[in-house]
Design a protein around this motif. Structure first.
Motif, PDB file in Angstrom:
ATOM      1  N   VAL A 136       0.861  -1.178   0.000  1.00  0.00           N
ATOM      2  CA  VAL A 136       0.000   0.000   0.000  1.00  0.00           C
ATOM      3  C   VAL A 136       0.899   1.231   0.000  1.00  0.00           C
ATOM      4  CG1 VAL A 136      -1.929  -1.085   1.204  1.00  0.00           C
ATOM      5  CG2 VAL A 136      -0.152   0.073   2.528  1.00  0.00           C
ATOM      6  N   ARG A 148       3.432   3.196  -9.508  1.00  0.00           N
ATOM      7  CA  ARG A 148       2.406   2.279 -10.013  1.00  0.00           C
ATOM      8  C   ARG A 148       2.915   1.484 -11.214  1.00  0.00           C
ATOM      9  NH1 ARG A 148      -3.066   2.500  -9.459  1.00  0.00           N
ATOM     10  NH2 ARG A 148      -2.907   0.669 -10.823  1.00  0.00           N
ATOM     11  N   ASP A 152       2.600  -2.511 -11.248  1.00  0.00           N
ATOM     12  CA  ASP A 152       1.753  -3.141 -12.266  1.00  0.00           C
ATOM     13  C   ASP A 152       2.517  -4.121 -13.157  1.00  0.00           C
ATOM     14  OD1 ASP A 152      -0.408  -1.744 -11.328  1.00  0.00           O
ATOM     15  OD2 ASP A 152      -0.274  -0.132 -12.817  1.00  0.00           O
ATOM     16  N   TYR A 160      -0.590  -4.452  -5.700  1.00  0.00           N
ATOM     17  CA  TYR A 160      -0.907  -3.106  -5.236  1.00  0.00           C
ATOM     18  C   TYR A 160      -2.348  -3.069  -4.750  1.00  0.00           C
ATOM     19  CZ  TYR A 160      -1.815   1.922  -5.414  1.00  0.00           C
ATOM     20  OH  TYR A 160      -2.177   3.212  -5.113  1.00  0.00           O
ATOM     21  N   MET A 161      -2.520  -2.777  -3.455  1.00  0.00           N
ATOM     22  CA  MET A 161      -3.841  -2.784  -2.851  1.00  0.00           C
ATOM     23  C   MET A 161      -4.526  -1.414  -2.922  1.00  0.00           C
ATOM     24  SD  MET A 161      -3.745  -5.941  -2.077  1.00  0.00           S
ATOM     25  CE  MET A 161      -5.243  -6.168  -1.109  1.00  0.00           C
ATOM     26  N   GLY A 162      -3.728  -0.347  -2.995  1.00  0.00           N
ATOM     27  CA  GLY A 162      -4.296   0.992  -3.059  1.00  0.00           C
ATOM     28  C   GLY A 162      -3.486   1.974  -2.228  1.00  0.00           C
ATOM     29  N   TYR A 163      -4.045   3.171  -2.050  1.00  0.00           N
ATOM     30  CA  TYR A 163      -3.308   4.198  -1.304  1.00  0.00           C
ATOM     31  C   TYR A 163      -4.224   4.900  -0.305  1.00  0.00           C
ATOM     32  CZ  TYR A 163      -5.509   7.995  -3.968  1.00  0.00           C
ATOM     33  OH  TYR A 163      -6.421   8.863  -4.502  1.00  0.00           O
ATOM     34  N   SER A 171     -10.939   7.743  -7.029  1.00  0.00           N
ATOM     35  CA  SER A 171     -10.136   6.675  -7.627  1.00  0.00           C
ATOM     36  C   SER A 171     -10.475   5.340  -6.973  1.00  0.00           C
ATOM     37  CB  SER A 171      -8.644   6.971  -7.433  1.00  0.00           C
ATOM     38  OG  SER A 171      -7.861   5.845  -7.793  1.00  0.00           O
ATOM     39  N   THR A 173      -8.623   3.004  -6.358  1.00  0.00           N
ATOM     40  CA  THR A 173      -7.523   2.544  -5.510  1.00  0.00           C
ATOM     41  C   THR A 173      -7.398   3.381  -4.231  1.00  0.00           C
ATOM     42  OG1 THR A 173      -5.952   3.942  -6.735  1.00  0.00           O
ATOM     43  CG2 THR A 173      -6.202   1.658  -7.470  1.00  0.00           C
ATOM     44  N   LEU A 175      -8.145   4.188  -0.616  1.00  0.00           N
ATOM     45  CA  LEU A 175      -8.580   3.332   0.485  1.00  0.00           C
ATOM     46  C   LEU A 175      -9.082   4.097   1.692  1.00  0.00           C
ATOM     47  CD1 LEU A 175      -5.689   0.697   0.374  1.00  0.00           C
ATOM     48  CD2 LEU A 175      -7.998   0.468  -0.575  1.00  0.00           C
TER      49      LEU A 175
END
Length: 234
Positions: A136, A148, A152, A160-163, A171, A173, A175
């Motif tokens: 994260v 990213r 990717d 990648y879980m998100g930010y 977005s 992603t 969180l």
């Protein structure tokens, strides 16, 4: 406590396979040099000491076949000296130096073949979702797009879980705010945290680092306007 990961086996398995290759060739192709415990210890301990001195074994996630290829060449040259030094140490005369050179060349070829197979299998395994690490990002700035691109890349095995960021976003992603990251990280077994340095003061960064250390999570700081450094683990 974090579970024992598949990547933790990489170095022990590689060492075991390398020593198996070396000892197999020596045992079957040159049994006369493999009849004394001293010889066996010499071949094996020399390999371990030389690889340790060169920091040959690594779990860096971005390590590839051609990464640090100079270390491979150094290893073969230095271990070659150790291999032939045994003849001088023992004072034994062997029938054919050419045969010993050929045997050592075969060992190097086999070790290189294993290196090719290892990285090919690891690449395929990661593309199928194995040997992955959950990551994260905390904080968002212009560097997020750069990082990213790395996450990717399926060959590197990042998930990648998100930010998290205090500025809301639509977005997919996104969180949530930064304060929500701690519970999320623990509940989702996050392996690595990437923190945008420009978004936090020194005290906040220290608190994040302490949190990561206490939970055996890697934390990496993304400096502002500098090259992003990735790839500490496998």
């Amino acid at each position: 406590m974090k579970n024992f990961k598949n990547s933790d086996w990489i170095i022990p398995v590689s060492i075991a396979v390398h020593l198996l290759i070396i000892n197999s060739f020596l045992y079957f192709l040159t049994p006369e040099t493999y009849t004394h415990i001293y010889y066996i210890l010499h071949y094996n301990i020399s390999w371990l000491l030389i690889t340790y001195g060169l920091s040959y074994y690594t779990r860096k996630r971005k390590e590839g076949f051609f990464t640090n290829i100079h270390k491979v060449i150094q290893l073969y040259l230095i271990y070659g000296l150790a291999y032939f030094a045994l003849f001088g140490i023992t004072g034994r005369i062997y029938k054919s130096l050419e045969q010993q050179l050929f045997i050592y060349l075969m060992i190097c070829v086999a070790l290189t073949a294993y290196r090719v197979i290892f990285f090919w299998l690891r690449r395929k395994y990661r593309m199928w979702g194995g040997n992955s690490v959950k990551v994260v990002v905390i904080g968002r700035d212009k560097n997020l797009k750069k990082i990213r691109k790395v996450f990717d890349d399926s060959e590197l095995g990042y998930r990648y879980m998100g930010y998290f960021d205090d500025k809301k976003s639509k977005s997919p992603t996104f969180l949530g705010p930064v304060m929500d990251c701690f519970l999320y990280i623990l509940e989702n077994n996050i392996d690595e945290i990437y923190c945008v340095a420009s978004k936090f003061n020194s005290k906040e960064l220290r608190n994040l680092i302490d949190f990561a250390d206490n939970n055996l999570i890697r934390v990496k700081i993304i400096p502002d306007n500098k090259e992003i450094y990735l790839g500490e683990c496998s």
